[in-house]
Enzyme design. Structure first.
Site, PDB file in Angstrom:
ATOM      1  N   GLY A 214      63.046  62.838 -98.431  1.00 11.51           N
ATOM      2  CA  GLY A 214      63.619  61.643 -99.049  1.00 11.51           C
ATOM      3  C   GLY A 214      65.035  61.279 -98.634  1.00 11.51           C
ATOM      4  O   GLY A 214      65.411  60.115 -98.660  1.00 11.51           O
TER       5      GLY A 214
ATOM      6  N   GLU B 188      71.082  64.824-101.166  1.00 14.06           N
ATOM      7  CA  GLU B 188      69.811  64.596-101.884  1.00 14.06           C
ATOM      8  C   GLU B 188      69.549  63.104-102.019  1.00 14.06           C
ATOM      9  O   GLU B 188      70.488  62.315-102.096  1.00 14.06           O
ATOM     10  CB  GLU B 188      69.929  65.184-103.290  1.00 14.06           C
ATOM     11  CG  GLU B 188      69.247  66.521-103.485  1.00 14.06           C
ATOM     12  CD  GLU B 188      67.740  66.395-103.697  1.00 14.06           C
ATOM     13  OE1 GLU B 188      67.132  65.423-103.199  1.00 14.06           O
ATOM     14  OE2 GLU B 188      67.172  67.272-104.354  1.00 14.06           O
ATOM     15  N   ASP B 189      68.275  62.726-102.102  1.00 16.54           N
ATOM     16  CA  ASP B 189      67.960  61.322-102.344  1.00 16.54           C
ATOM     17  C   ASP B 189      68.146  60.960-103.817  1.00 16.54           C
ATOM     18  O   ASP B 189      68.863  60.047-104.167  1.00 16.54           O
ATOM     19  CB  ASP B 189      66.534  60.974-101.864  1.00 16.54           C
ATOM     20  CG  ASP B 189      65.456  61.879-102.463  1.00 16.54           C
ATOM     21  OD1 ASP B 189      65.788  62.867-103.161  1.00 16.54           O
ATOM     22  OD2 ASP B 189      64.262  61.609-102.239  1.00 16.54           O
TER      23      ASP B 189
ATOM     24  N   ASP C  38      66.355  63.762-110.411  1.00  9.75           N
ATOM     25  CA  ASP C  38      65.513  63.293-111.510  1.00  9.75           C
ATOM     26  C   ASP C  38      65.568  64.340-112.629  1.00  9.75           C
ATOM     27  O   ASP C  38      66.462  64.337-113.454  1.00  9.75           O
ATOM     28  CB  ASP C  38      64.104  63.051-110.968  1.00  9.75           C
ATOM     29  CG  ASP C  38      63.172  62.433-111.992  1.00  9.75           C
ATOM     30  OD1 ASP C  38      63.639  62.008-113.058  1.00  9.75           O
ATOM     31  OD2 ASP C  38      61.951  62.379-111.749  1.00  9.75           O
TER      32      ASP C  38
ATOM     33  N   PHE D  11      60.051  54.770-111.435  1.00 11.62           N
ATOM     34  CA  PHE D  11      59.856  55.306-110.091  1.00 11.62           C
ATOM     35  C   PHE D  11      60.291  54.257-109.068  1.00 11.62           C
ATOM     36  O   PHE D  11      59.980  53.077-109.213  1.00 11.62           O
ATOM     37  CB  PHE D  11      58.380  55.666-109.883  1.00 11.62           C
ATOM     38  CG  PHE D  11      58.188  56.663-108.773  1.00 11.62           C
ATOM     39  CD1 PHE D  11      58.345  58.021-108.998  1.00 11.62           C
ATOM     40  CD2 PHE D  11      57.856  56.233-107.496  1.00 11.62           C
ATOM     41  CE1 PHE D  11      58.174  58.940-107.966  1.00 11.62           C
ATOM     42  CE2 PHE D  11      57.679  57.152-106.470  1.00 11.62           C
ATOM     43  CZ  PHE D  11      57.838  58.499-106.703  1.00 11.62           C
ATOM     44  N   VAL D  12      61.032  54.686-108.065  1.00 14.77           N
ATOM     45  CA  VAL D  12      61.536  53.749-107.056  1.00 14.77           C
ATOM     46  C   VAL D  12      61.110  54.180-105.653  1.00 14.77           C
ATOM     47  O   VAL D  12      60.824  55.359-105.413  1.00 14.77           O
ATOM     48  CB  VAL D  12      63.078  53.623-107.106  1.00 14.77           C
ATOM     49  CG1 VAL D  12      63.536  52.974-108.399  1.00 14.77           C
ATOM     50  CG2 VAL D  12      63.759  54.974-106.905  1.00 14.77           C
TER      51      VAL D  12
ATOM     52  N   ASP E  81      59.784  57.690-101.146  1.00 18.42           N
ATOM     53  CA  ASP E  81      58.386  57.321-100.912  1.00 18.42           C
ATOM     54  C   ASP E  81      57.558  57.324-102.182  1.00 18.42           C
ATOM     55  O   ASP E  81      57.947  57.878-103.208  1.00 18.42           O
ATOM     56  CB  ASP E  81      57.751  58.330 -99.953  1.00 18.42           C
ATOM     57  CG  ASP E  81      57.453  59.660-100.650  1.00 18.42           C
ATOM     58  OD1 ASP E  81      58.376  60.214-101.286  1.00 18.42           O
ATOM     59  OD2 ASP E  81      56.303  60.132-100.592  1.00 18.42           O
TER      60      ASP E  81
ATOM     61  N   ARG F 235      59.039  54.506 -97.186  1.00 17.42           N
ATOM     62  CA  ARG F 235      60.332  55.112 -96.855  1.00 17.42           C
ATOM     63  C   ARG F 235      61.173  54.176 -95.993  1.00 17.42           C
ATOM     64  O   ARG F 235      62.395  54.253 -95.994  1.00 17.42           O
ATOM     65  CB  ARG F 235      60.125  56.425 -96.088  1.00 17.42           C
ATOM     66  CG  ARG F 235      59.502  57.537 -96.900  1.00 17.42           C
ATOM     67  CD  ARG F 235      59.644  58.858 -96.150  1.00 17.42           C
ATOM     68  NE  ARG F 235      58.776  59.902 -96.667  1.00 17.42           N
ATOM     69  CZ  ARG F 235      59.079  60.700 -97.696  1.00 17.42           C
ATOM     70  NH1 ARG F 235      60.216  60.548 -98.332  1.00 17.42           N
ATOM     71  NH2 ARG F 235      58.238  61.632 -98.087  1.00 17.42           N
TER      72      ARG F 235
HETATM   73  P1  IMP Z   1      63.613  66.545-109.530  1.00 15.77           P
HETATM   74  O1  IMP Z   1      63.345  67.923-109.032  1.00 15.77           O
HETATM   75  O2  IMP Z   1      62.781  66.186-110.713  1.00 15.77           O
HETATM   76  O3  IMP Z   1      65.097  66.265-109.766  1.00 15.77           O
HETATM   77  O4  IMP Z   1      63.099  65.540-108.431  1.00 15.77           O
HETATM   78  C1  IMP Z   1      63.767  65.353-107.247  1.00 15.77           C
HETATM   79  C2  IMP Z   1      62.844  64.896-106.151  1.00 15.77           C
HETATM   80  O5  IMP Z   1      61.723  64.158-106.654  1.00 15.77           O
HETATM   81  C3  IMP Z   1      63.587  63.948-105.258  1.00 15.77           C
HETATM   82  O6  IMP Z   1      64.234  64.640-104.225  1.00 15.77           O
HETATM   83  C4  IMP Z   1      62.486  63.035-104.773  1.00 15.77           C
HETATM   84  O7  IMP Z   1      61.901  63.549-103.600  1.00 15.77           O
HETATM   85  C5  IMP Z   1      61.462  63.021-105.881  1.00 15.77           C
HETATM   86  N1  IMP Z   1      61.608  61.836-106.731  1.00 15.77           N
HETATM   87  C6  IMP Z   1      62.046  61.782-108.007  1.00 15.77           C
HETATM   88  N2  IMP Z   1      62.037  60.535-108.479  1.00 15.77           N
HETATM   89  C7  IMP Z   1      61.604  59.754-107.473  1.00 15.77           C
HETATM   90  C8  IMP Z   1      61.391  58.331-107.342  1.00 15.77           C
HETATM   91  O8  IMP Z   1      61.637  57.516-108.238  1.00 15.77           O
HETATM   92  N3  IMP Z   1      60.929  57.912-106.127  1.00 15.77           N
HETATM   93  C9  IMP Z   1      60.654  58.754-105.101  1.00 15.77           C
HETATM   94  N4  IMP Z   1      60.857  60.091-105.183  1.00 15.77           N
HETATM   95  C10 IMP Z   1      61.324  60.580-106.357  1.00 15.77           C
END
Ligand code: IMP
Length: 189
Positions: free
Chosen positions: A55, A110-111, A114, A163-164, A170, A176
């Site tokens: 991402g 990081e992208d 969440d 979700f984006v 993606d 992407r």
């Molecule tokens: P976390 O571990 O829940 O913080 O999620 C982080 C990862 O989930 C990010 O690096 C993304 O790859 C993916 N992710 C979380 N939310 C989104 C979204 O809205 N769109 C796309 N990927 C997401």
């Protein structure tokens, strides 16, 4: 290719792409600011930018060019989502770094933060390798995410829970390559 007045459909016409949350220009301007901040904070150093695949790959390429320092880059890949839009709750290392982190100033790129699960996993893994310092730079963070608690020093934008997609992010590996960040509408309505 068609001739006549009917325009070719573009990737932006996909019905699953919803409202644009962040335009190309907003993203560009914010990354310039973060780049300047990093250039000040790491003056005299050659930090290692660690891109979290997949991402963050678009963010990394723009961020690296916005930093006026001799940065190096490396890539790490983790998976927590599979092909769905919900975290599976389990983070798996898919590709490790090539570079030795000892005594390096590391910036994890990081992208989106969440739930913070991915970040906590990566932090533990990278801190165990004795870097001189480790900071996190995320393009996006959910409004609810405890970025201070997670030690995220640089955040591009706070966004709501939806979700984006786009600009590296993606949905099942698609979208992407959008130049902006938009809401994703699974059912295309
Ligand atoms: P976390 O571990 O829940 O913080 O999620 C982080 C990862 O989930 C990010 O690096 C993304 O790859 C993916 N992710 C979380 N939310 C989104 C979204 O809205 N769109 C796309 N990927 C997401």
């Amino acid at each position: 290719m068609t001739s006549g007045a009917v325009p070719e459909p573009t990737i932006d016409d996909d019905p699953r792409i919803g409202e644009v949350l962040l335009t190309e220009q907003q993203i560009r301007e914010r990354i310039e600011q973060i780049g300047q901040q990093l250039s000040q904070d790491y003056e005299g150093e050659a930090p290692l930018l660690v891109c979290v695949l997949r991402g963050a790959y678009v963010f990394l390429t723009d961020l690296a060019r916005a930093v006026n320092l001799p940065v190096e880059i490396d890539f790490i890949a983790v998976s927590s989502y599979g092909s769905s839009t919900r975290t599976s709750g389990v983070v798996r290392l898919v590709k490790d770094l090539d570079v030795d982190l000892s005594d390096r100033h590391v910036i994890l790129v990081e992208d989106i933060v969440d739930t913070g699960l991915t970040l906590r996993y990566l932090r533990r893994s990278l801190e165990a390798r004795n870097p001189a310092s480790l900071e996190v730079c995320a393009l996006l963070a959910r409004e609810k995410a405890d970025t201070d608690g997670l030690g995220v020093r640089y955040v591009g934008f706070r966004i709501p829970d939806d979700f984006v997609v786009g600009y590296g992010l993606d949905a099942a590996e698609r979208f992407r390559n959008l130049r902006y960040i938009a809401l994703y509408r699974e059912d295309g309505t």
